[in-house]
Design an enzyme around this catalytic site. Sequence first.
Site, PDB file in Angstrom:
ATOM      1  N   LEU A  51     -16.473   9.178  -4.873  1.00  0.00           N
ATOM      2  CA  LEU A  51     -17.074   7.856  -5.045  1.00  0.00           C
ATOM      3  C   LEU A  51     -16.407   6.804  -4.152  1.00  0.00           C
ATOM      4  CD1 LEU A  51     -17.262   7.972  -8.933  1.00  0.00           C
ATOM      5  CD2 LEU A  51     -19.030   8.607  -7.296  1.00  0.00           C
ATOM      6  N   ALA A  68       0.816  -1.224   0.000  1.00  0.00           N
ATOM      7  CA  ALA A  68       0.000   0.000   0.000  1.00  0.00           C
ATOM      8  C   ALA A  68       0.847   1.272   0.000  1.00  0.00           C
ATOM      9  CB  ALA A  68      -0.977  -0.014   1.177  1.00  0.00           C
TER      10      ALA A  68
END
Length: 496
Positions: A496, A242
């Site tokens: 979103l 990540a």
Amino acid sequence: MPSKKDKGKAKATDAPPKEITQKDLEKLAKDVDKIASKVQHRQEKALAKGEPIKEKKIDPAKEAEMRKKIEAMVQALSNMEQTGAIKASGRKDMGDHKFWNTQPVLQHGEDVTEEGPIDPAVPRDQVQQEPYPLPKEFEWCEVDIQDDKQIIELYQLLTMNYVEDDDAQFRFDYSAPFLKWALQPPGWRKSWHVGVRVSSNKKLVAFISGIPAAVRSHKTLHHLTEINYLCVHKKLRSKRLAPVLIKEITRRSHLEGVFQAAYTGGIVLPTPIATCRYYHRSLNPKKLVECNFSRVPRNSTISAMVKKFKVAEQPSTPGLREMKPEDATQVRELLNKYLSKFDVAPVFETDDDVRHWLAPTPEVVWSYVVEDTKTHKITDFFSFYTLPSSVIGNDKHKSLNAAYMFYYAIDIPEKEAADSYDTARYTKQRLTELMRDALVLAKQADFDVFNALNLMDNSMFIDDLKFGPGDGYLNYYLYNWKCRDIKPHKVGLVML
């Protein structure tokens, strides 16, 4: 969904390390934020009634003392984690903020005296030219959203490994049309759709995306990168991919001359500029109960819930119709004017932006306008998008059809705009009428639940329209930009 009762803490001297989950950390954050929540609730009530917000003055000395206590609590938690007195689990793999402490973001407790960049922009030739190194068994790739095979790969990665609730009962289920819509706005770049594959078999195991966006924070317009869909395969969370994904998308943004970014997350990182809460409005209460999304209240029944959440058969607003692509110019002007009152909001710079994001798109976004039949002027606009969730381990239902409030705008008549009280009263009345119709249209489209955050002017209608508070919170972040705190009702950006 109510959280489970917390267990008592075990002492480090006579018991093994206590396993702290994301729920435990969220409870700690909620306890710390009780005072702020009360203030926010008071402000939201004032907004809903159309009354001016009265700010209570806080003694600077008391505020400083409170900040020190909170910082000491956070530091104590960190120390306990490091010494093994407690063990953190269930959080995103960000190295307990060790990674974020190296990034140009506001650190916890840091005051903003002047807004501006944290790190300066640099010429392209001073940006690292080569991708960041990955563990030897992995390789970088660009995911081609226009290739059906690759969009299915991305869909499968997100469907099985992306955001799910704490009880592992629901997981976002992004469709291929939705991903194409979300990742290909005007000016999109393939190089910002960054994937990681296993070198041996080319399996897609991680992804992060960026899209170009014009976003205003307070009085500054940023042309920045909106970061989304950071996802690492569950079996590879220990590989620390990540942080490398974040650094790589940052490097690629810098190569394009973009040095700020916006992103959201359910977890608390250094440091949110705003935090909003999710609210849910039931449209199919029986199914929601069967999916364990909702519960039957004490002393109530399913029949009573069905009756309570019943909506009208048809919308009632005169002049309401589906938006057309040729409405883009009027919608853009109306929307930009309405969004200008919020402290952080997008700026729709072209009609193409409006047509892409807001023109009705099958299986993705629903948009409606109110047109004056005499003047043909568009006076109101609202939209919502679909984001279903997979229902995990349920024999009866496999999917929950959820609508999410997107953007809306209303034109304030001149006589109401002259007085702030009249403006608030008109806004509350008009939005309640429009959102009541939005619920009707969502029900007609077979949605089970309508979700909204307490941002923009949503607090003016969520109570009247029977939205209930959820357990979820969404934190807003700006990368490489010092920004003053923003209250939920001053957030105009929907990501979103």
